[in-house]
Design a protein around this motif. Sequence first.
Motif, mmCIF file in Angstrom:
data_model
loop_
_atom_site.group_PDB
_atom_site.id
_atom_site.type_symbol
_atom_site.label_atom_id
_atom_site.label_comp_id
_atom_site.label_asym_id
_atom_site.label_seq_id
_atom_site.Cartn_x
_atom_site.Cartn_y
_atom_site.Cartn_z
ATOM 1 N N LEU A 1 48.182 46.264 38.666
ATOM 2 C CA LEU A 1 47.934 45.874 37.271
ATOM 3 C C LEU A 1 48.304 44.428 36.942
ATOM 4 N N PRO A 2 49.392 43.864 37.483
ATOM 5 C CA PRO A 2 49.678 42.456 37.159
ATOM 6 C C PRO A 2 48.546 41.509 37.563
ATOM 7 N N GLN A 3 47.732 41.914 38.508
ATOM 8 C CA GLN A 3 46.643 41.045 38.938
ATOM 9 C C GLN A 3 45.555 40.917 37.879
ATOM 10 N N ILE A 4 45.518 41.815 36.911
ATOM 11 C CA ILE A 4 44.556 41.684 35.812
ATOM 12 C C ILE A 4 44.835 40.385 35.052
ATOM 13 N N TRP A 5 46.120 40.030 34.915
ATOM 14 C CA TRP A 5 46.479 38.761 34.272
ATOM 15 C C TRP A 5 45.853 37.593 35.039
ATOM 16 N N ASN A 6 45.875 37.673 36.380
ATOM 17 C CA ASN A 6 45.281 36.605 37.191
ATOM 18 C C ASN A 6 43.768 36.517 36.976
ATOM 19 N N VAL A 7 43.126 37.656 36.745
ATOM 20 C CA VAL A 7 41.688 37.662 36.447
ATOM 21 C C VAL A 7 41.456 36.973 35.105
ATOM 22 N N LEU A 8 42.251 37.325 34.095
ATOM 23 C CA LEU A 8 42.095 36.725 32.770
ATOM 24 C C LEU A 8 42.347 35.216 32.801
ATOM 25 N N GLU B 1 43.469 24.526 48.950
ATOM 26 C CA GLU B 1 44.481 24.393 47.903
ATOM 27 C C GLU B 1 45.304 25.672 47.843
ATOM 28 N N LEU B 2 46.629 25.548 47.829
ATOM 29 C CA LEU B 2 47.514 26.694 47.742
ATOM 30 C C LEU B 2 47.742 27.014 46.278
ATOM 31 N N ARG B 3 47.351 28.191 45.845
ATOM 32 C CA ARG B 3 47.480 28.577 44.440
ATOM 33 C C ARG B 3 48.498 29.693 44.304
ATOM 34 N N ARG B 4 49.249 29.650 43.223
ATOM 35 C CA ARG B 4 50.189 30.719 42.910
ATOM 36 C C ARG B 4 49.487 31.689 41.970
ATOM 37 N N VAL B 5 49.482 32.951 42.331
ATOM 38 C CA VAL B 5 48.939 33.961 41.438
ATOM 39 C C VAL B 5 49.949 35.094 41.321
ATOM 40 N N LEU B 6 50.072 35.653 40.136
ATOM 41 C CA LEU B 6 51.015 36.722 39.866
ATOM 42 C C LEU B 6 50.687 37.931 40.728
ATOM 43 N N GLY B 7 51.683 38.467 41.399
ATOM 44 C CA GLY B 7 51.477 39.658 42.207
ATOM 45 C C GLY B 7 50.835 39.364 43.545
ATOM 46 N N ASP B 8 50.690 38.081 43.899
ATOM 47 C CA ASP B 8 50.080 37.727 45.181
ATOM 48 C C ASP B 8 51.036 38.080 46.308
ATOM 49 N N ARG B 9 50.505 38.189 47.491
ATOM 50 C CA ARG B 9 51.298 38.566 48.646
ATOM 51 C C ARG B 9 51.806 37.342 49.400
ATOM 52 N N GLY C 1 41.574 33.371 35.294
ATOM 53 C CA GLY C 1 40.526 32.762 36.107
ATOM 54 C C GLY C 1 40.939 32.461 37.533
ATOM 55 N N GLU C 2 42.114 32.934 37.951
ATOM 56 C CA GLU C 2 42.610 32.697 39.307
ATOM 57 C C GLU C 2 42.067 33.724 40.300
ATOM 58 N N MET C 3 41.679 34.890 39.794
ATOM 59 C CA MET C 3 41.151 35.964 40.638
ATOM 60 C C MET C 3 39.909 36.534 39.984
ATOM 61 N N SER C 4 39.208 37.317 40.768
ATOM 62 C CA SER C 4 38.037 38.042 40.285
ATOM 63 C C SER C 4 38.363 39.532 40.363
ATOM 64 N N GLN D 1 37.151 32.186 51.773
ATOM 65 C CA GLN D 1 37.950 31.383 50.866
ATOM 66 C C GLN D 1 37.109 30.498 49.950
ATOM 67 N N PHE D 2 35.799 30.627 50.034
ATOM 68 C CA PHE D 2 34.931 29.873 49.129
ATOM 69 C C PHE D 2 34.706 30.604 47.816
ATOM 70 N N THR D 3 35.347 31.749 47.665
ATOM 71 C CA THR D 3 35.261 32.508 46.419
ATOM 72 C C THR D 3 36.670 32.914 46.003
ATOM 73 N N LYS D 4 36.805 33.333 44.775
ATOM 74 C CA LYS D 4 38.109 33.776 44.296
ATOM 75 C C LYS D 4 38.465 35.109 44.940
ATOM 76 N N PRO D 5 39.749 35.342 45.213
ATOM 77 C CA PRO D 5 40.160 36.649 45.727
ATOM 78 C C PRO D 5 39.951 37.709 44.664
ATOM 79 N N GLY D 6 39.797 38.951 45.082
ATOM 80 C CA GLY D 6 39.545 40.031 44.142
ATOM 81 C C GLY D 6 40.632 41.087 44.137
#
Length: 168
Positions: free
Chosen positions: A67-74, A7-15, A76-79, A105-110
């Motif tokens: 720092l924007p990736q902290i939003w993705n952690v909150l 599944e292709l997911r959009r996360v803030l600050g992703d590359r 639940g899109e990232m760890s 890819q069986f775990t959330k990106p960190g």
Amino acid sequence: RVHDGGELRRVLGDRVSRAEHGNETCAGAQCSACGETRGAGMGLFATGDDRVTAIGKFLRKTRIDELPQIWNVLRGEMSVVGPRPHFVDHDKQFENIAQDYRVRQFTKPGITGLAQVEGLRGETDTPRKVLQRVRLDNFYLRHWSLKLDLMIVFLTFWQVLFPPKSAR
């Protein structure tokens, strides 16, 4: 970021950069649907790249750009700790180099990971670097523990305060 069975997911600050073409989504610097290269010269940044500004160097050196990736952690899109995400195009290339690449890819990106605190950050311009990162990502996944996560977080903060040569 490709995650959870492709599944292709959009996360803030992703590359990942995306372009929409009807029902197709193109990811990465070159669009496979139309062959278009988005923003000529907008590929990866390399050491000594003249497109990097003084502000950009400061943000990268201090890791404020993470720092924007902290939003993705909150959300639940990232760890906080896990394998770092790559461009979708790189995922496809790296699968050809490391047979067990997709295990990550069986775990959330960190935001941070074992490979980063072990000095494997920056460009993955050789097959050897890809294999080293995959080996450490898979080691992390096989040996995950709260103790290992805390060690990685501690080492990340330590390296922010006292950056190793690979982070400069």
